[in-house]
Design an enzyme around this catalytic site. Structure first.
Site, PDB file in Angstrom:
ATOM      1  N   TYR A 249       0.548  -1.580   0.108  1.00 32.73           N
ATOM      2  CA  TYR A 249       0.037   0.237  -0.064  1.00 32.73           C
ATOM      3  C   TYR A 249       0.685   1.127  -0.173  1.00 32.73           C
ATOM      4  CZ  TYR A 249      -2.683   3.584   1.615  1.00 32.73           C
ATOM      5  OH  TYR A 249      -3.828   4.746   1.965  1.00 32.73           O
TER       6      TYR A 249
ATOM      7  N   TRP B 283       1.488   6.130  -1.418  1.00 31.81           N
ATOM      8  CA  TRP B 283       1.187   6.704  -1.890  1.00 31.81           C
ATOM      9  C   TRP B 283       2.664   7.311  -3.013  1.00 31.81           C
ATOM     10  CZ3 TRP B 283      -2.183  10.839  -2.931  1.00 31.81           C
ATOM     11  CH2 TRP B 283      -3.405  10.993  -2.678  1.00 31.81           C
TER      12      TRP B 283
END
Ligand SMILES: Nc1nc2c(c(=O)[nH]1)N[C@H]1C(S)=C(S)[C@@H](COP(=O)(O)OP(=O)(O)OC[C@H]3O[C@@H](n4cnc5c(=O)[nH]c(N)nc54)[C@H](O)[C@@H]3O)O[C@H]1N2
Ligand SMILES: Nc1nc2c(c(=O)[nH]1)N[C@H]1C(S)=C(S)[C@@H](COP(=O)(O)OP(=O)(O)OC[C@H]3O[C@@H](n4cnc5c(=O)[nH]c(N)nc54)[C@H](O)[C@@H]3O)O[C@H]1N2
Ligand SMILES: [Mo]
Length: 814
Positions: A144, A146
């Site tokens: 997970y 950004w």
């Protein structure tokens, strides 16, 4: 429902077909040099021009006009040239000597530089061994985070594409951002809501009279977007400020947003985690004064009577009066009553952020907000109701029409239906994203999730690409312990993050300035299509994620690389994506040149406005005809009481919005404990850019700052600028004091995202998650609860240890 995070945007179509690229591909921007001026590219923080001199990025600035400046846009030189970069492939020394062993030394072992060939061979061998011994569910590629903007260089998708070809992997569900809200709201509204386009800003500016910012700091959080910010959200907040409308901000901290509004906003500071109680107090006042909209509740909702019984104390003998709410929230009863009056008397838009649900029992927050909005009866009206994305990715900026870029997918085009009998598997199992440590600690363990019993996989290998799990996950010391268990940890990164320092094999990856890509801006608007042009060559030995996985795919089986790449190189993919967007764009009368001309132009393309989209009012159709336009809930209405949730029988998630006192909050604190707020940082995207020169803007005594109320500081002998030790049973951190009356007494704030840098048991860089509890929001959503912790604080009296967060770990020769 397989909602892949922010990838809800309807793309023009998935990448399909194998397409050999024969057309002349233009020279990369960096090879042409900066003669024609600055190079256009983009990051999460918007379209940017970068200036290159002698092969180095010397400056960067935003490419779109703006009223509110965005500090993150100046950081490209640091991103590329920081000394925190990983230069070469690295293997942990003991791992290299004795591969495949979990020897307990991760994070405490020097690294050895190896060649790319050596690194990939070692990964391939160990990956193959682990896969054949334990199966695909033992390989965690949920990864997970950004990762950078772009529709091709999508780190985790590229990892999962490779793992799909290898035979599958363990993935994740949900996200850290809205873990609780996105699971509860489908039961309430039939939609995740937290990633939906709300009523547009033009409608708000025209029709709303009161705008409430409930736990929401758009001045920080709108600096970025999942694709790339279109920068319109902050312009709209600027217009809101100028409009003279009444703005009420409810936040334990006087955030940058509240500072921005200054005298034109009212700041109300509740104790952390007590918003449901405060909202119940408002709801109770509405009922007491007969101000709730009974007709709306009858027609559009179900279960209000059960909720009202609870509100009035008929079920638990506690009446949720304003006085009751005042006691819990620390907001005076008169103010709570006044809010009820104001909300009922005006066209009120309840905007909310997500920090309020990143807490234990976070599910209750947005459910209660929807309940309150339903009682006000303004849902589906122009300028009234609620909206949960005004602080995120420019929600409310009207959706444009034109081309939308597709993106590379984790599945190979065609799949098995095209006779492609490998490259078709997917995640074979998934864990709720924030339960990773529990999974490591409890392999094979059973747990409840969203009404079902699930089983944790037995994870033997972890590969993280494009996420900063050592900063983003709660209770770092617990994570470090659990992290020793797998037999292989690989990290693909550009920087020596704490996760990289705790890996077995570390691969140096390019930043987005060292490769070519494309992105849209504005997740809801799709306002621009931006070329992300390469500005400088790959630094040191860094490579693109795409190329790394393509090479590994070839090692799986001869011909694997051609399958992985579908026969296209970087520019081949970009041309294909662009061509698809162009087709749709032209159909909407947007002038889009041929790809080569577009690429040469160094210009972004703006999509066309659409009158209907400008006037979008969320739930207007439902309001006009709730039968024809029924919601996707079992009743087709807004569910104030959910029979489905009742059926789960979870004590930590009752069947209507309920005040549940958290384990750690003001009400359970001893006299010295403080509530810890871990809000999102102004000058970073989480951990990203912590190393940048921008850090000087916020660091105090060269540490991450802690914001503390003057009374709390005085009681501890802490002065502004002092080094402070903050601790609890889970860990301790060193931070620099920023004494300010801009925070509720009893609450301190350490923004999330500082890189853990732990020595002798103390984090020298103020990593907030060293202190937070790794608990689920509830068994319903198992979301991240990083905003629910109690801590102690004192002036730090010892010798200040040297900060090493941004330095390389020890590197030795084999
Ligand atoms: N206590 C507390 N904890 C929180 C939160 C909170 O509010 N409080 N918020 C949570 C939330 S909402 C989130 S979304 C998470 C954020 O957690 P993350 O999204 O994991 O945080 P980032 O720091 O953005 O990490 C991204 C990483 O990807 C790397 N990267 C960037 N581009 C590339 C690329 O092209 N390839 C590769 N291989 N790597 C790349 C960056 O260098 C960086 O290390 O944190 C969560 N944690
Ligand atoms: N510059 C920048 N922008 C970002 C990010 C970043 O790291 N940096 N992260 C991005 C990501 S991944 C996400 S998910 C979003 C996050 O967006 P949010 O989750 O909305 O951001 P937060 O800062 O966690 O919280 C917003 C506000 O809620 C307040 N708050 C926290 N707890 C409570 C509470 O109990 N009650 C009340 N009333 N208020 C409370 C905080 O003080 C803060 O001002 O932002 C995105 N934008
Ligand atoms: Mo997030």
């Amino acid at each position: 429902m397989r909602l892949t995070r922010r990838d809800f945007i309807k793309t023009a179509g998935a990448a399909t077909g194998t397409l050999a690229i024969t057309s002349a591909i233009p020279m990369p921007a960096w090879a042409e040099g900066p003669a024609g001026g600055a190079i256009l590219t983009a990051g999460r923080w918007g379209a940017m021009y970068v200036e290159v001199k002698d092969g180095k990025i010397v400056s960067s600035k935003g490419a779109l006009p703006k009223t509110v400046p965005n500090s993150l846009q100046q950081t490209a030189p640091d991103q590329v040239h920081t000394t925190a970069r990983i230069k070469y492939p690295m293997v942990r020394k003991s791992y290299l000597e004795n591969p495949g062993k979990a020897d307990g030394k991760r994070g405490n072992d020097p690294f050895v530089r190896v060649s790319w060939d050596q690194a990939l061979k070692l990964i391939h061998e160990q990956h193959s061994r682990i896969r054949s011994s334990y199966g695909p569910s033992s390989i965690f590629a949920g990864s997970y985070g950004w990762r950078s903007s772009g529709v091709l260089h999508k780190a985790q998708t590229l990892l999962q594409r490779y793992m799909s070809m290898a035979g599958g992997y363990a993935g994740h569900t949900g996200d850290y951002s809205t873990g609780a809200a996105q699971v509860i709201l489908p039961y309430v509204l039939g939609s995740v809501e937290v990633y939906e386009q709300p009523t547009t800003w033009p409608m708000i500016l025209e029709h709303s009279q009161v705008v409430v910012l409930w736990g929401m700091n758009p001045l920080n959080t709108l600096k970025i977007a999942w694709s790339s910010t279109d920068e319109q959200g902050l312009e709209y907040f600027h217009l809101l400020k100028k409009s003279g409308k009444s703005v009420i901000a409810i936040d334990p901290m006087r955030s940058e947003t509240i500072e921005f509004f200054g005298d034109s906003a009212t700041w109300i500071a509740p104790n952390m985690g007590t918003d449901v109680a405060m909202m119940l107090g408002i709801a109770h006042t509405l009922v007491k004064k007969g101000l709730h909209d009974k007709a709306f509740l009858d027609k559009y909702t179900t279960g209000y009577p059960q909720f009202e019984e609870y509100l009035l104390g008929k079920t638990d003998k506690v009446e949720k009066t304003a006085a009751w709410a005042a006691d819990i929230s620390g907001v005076p009863a008169e103010q709570i009553e006044k809010l009820a009056d104001i909300f009922a008397a005006n066209k009120t838009m309840l905007m909310a952020g997500w920090g309020i649900q990143r807490q234990q029992y976070g599910e209750q927050r947005h459910w209660m907000l929807v309940t309150l909005a339903a009682m006000l009866g303004q849902i589906g009206t122009e300028g009234g109701g609620f909206g949960f994305t005004y602080h995120y990715s420019n929600g409310g900026n009207p959706t444009r029409v034109g081309g939308v870029l597709p993106a590379i997918s984790a599945q190979i085009a065609g799949g098995s239906s095209a006779g492609n009998d490998w490259a078709v598997s997917d995640a074979v199992t998934s864990i709720p994203v924030a339960r990773i440590v529990e999974a490591l600690e409890n392999p094979g363990g059973k747990y409840q999730h969203n009404g079902k019993e699930q089983t944790f996989p037995d994870i033997k290998m972890i590969w993280w690409a494009g996420g900063g799990n050592f900063t983003h996950h709660q209770d770092t010391n617990r994570l470090i312990k659990a992290w020793q268990k797998p037999e292989l940890v690989v990290i693909s990164e550009s920087y020596w993050t704490a996760a990289a320092k705790h890996a077995d094999i570390v691969l140096p990856i390019t930043t987005s300035f060292e490769r070519n890509d494309l992105t849209m801006t504005g997740d809801y608007s799709n306002q621009h299509l931006v070329p992300m042009k390469q500005a400088v060559p790959p630094q040191f030995e860094s490579r693109n994620d795409f190329d790394v996985f393509a090479d590994l795919a070839e090692m799986l089986k001869a011909g694997g690389k051609a399958v992985y790449t579908e026969g296209k190189d970087e520019m081949g993919w970009l041309k294909q994506f662009y061509d698809e967007a162009q087709k749709a764009g032209r159909a909407q009368r947007v002038a889009m040149p041929q790809f080569n001309a577009f690429w040469q132009q160094n210009k972004l393309i703006e999509m066309r406005k659409n009158e209907k989209n400008e006037k979008y009012v969320r739930y207007a159709e439902f309001r006009s005809d709730p039968v024809m336009n029924a919601l996707g809930t079992p009743s087709g209405k807004i569910e104030i009481y959910s029979k489905t949730i009742e059926g789960f029988n979870y004590k930590d998630c009752p069947p209507h919005a309920t005040w549940l006192a958290p384990d750690e909050w003001k009400g359970s604190a001893d006299k010295d404990q403080l509530q810890l707020l871990t809000a999102h940082p102004a000058h970073r995207l989480h951990s990203q850019l912590n190393y940048a020169a921008l850090r000087k803007e916020y660091a105090v005594a060269d540490r991450e700052p802690v914001t503390i109320h003057p009374e709390d500081a005085k009681a501890r002998g802490i002065a502004d600028g002092d080094l402070v030790r903050v601790w609890n049973a889970r860990g301790q951190v060193l931070v620099g004091a920023r004494v300010s009356d801009g925070i509720k007494q009893g609450v301190i704030c350490i923004h999330e995202g500082a890189w853990p840098d732990i020595e002798n048991g103390i984090c020298k860089n103020g990593g907030a998650n060293v202190l937070t509890a790794d608990i689920p929001t509830s068994r319903l959503a198992n979301g991240c609860a990083g905003n629910t912790s109690l801590v102690y604080a004192e002036k730090y009296k010892g010798e200040a240890p040297k900060l090493t967060a941004f330095e390389e770990p020890p590197i030795v020769t084999a």
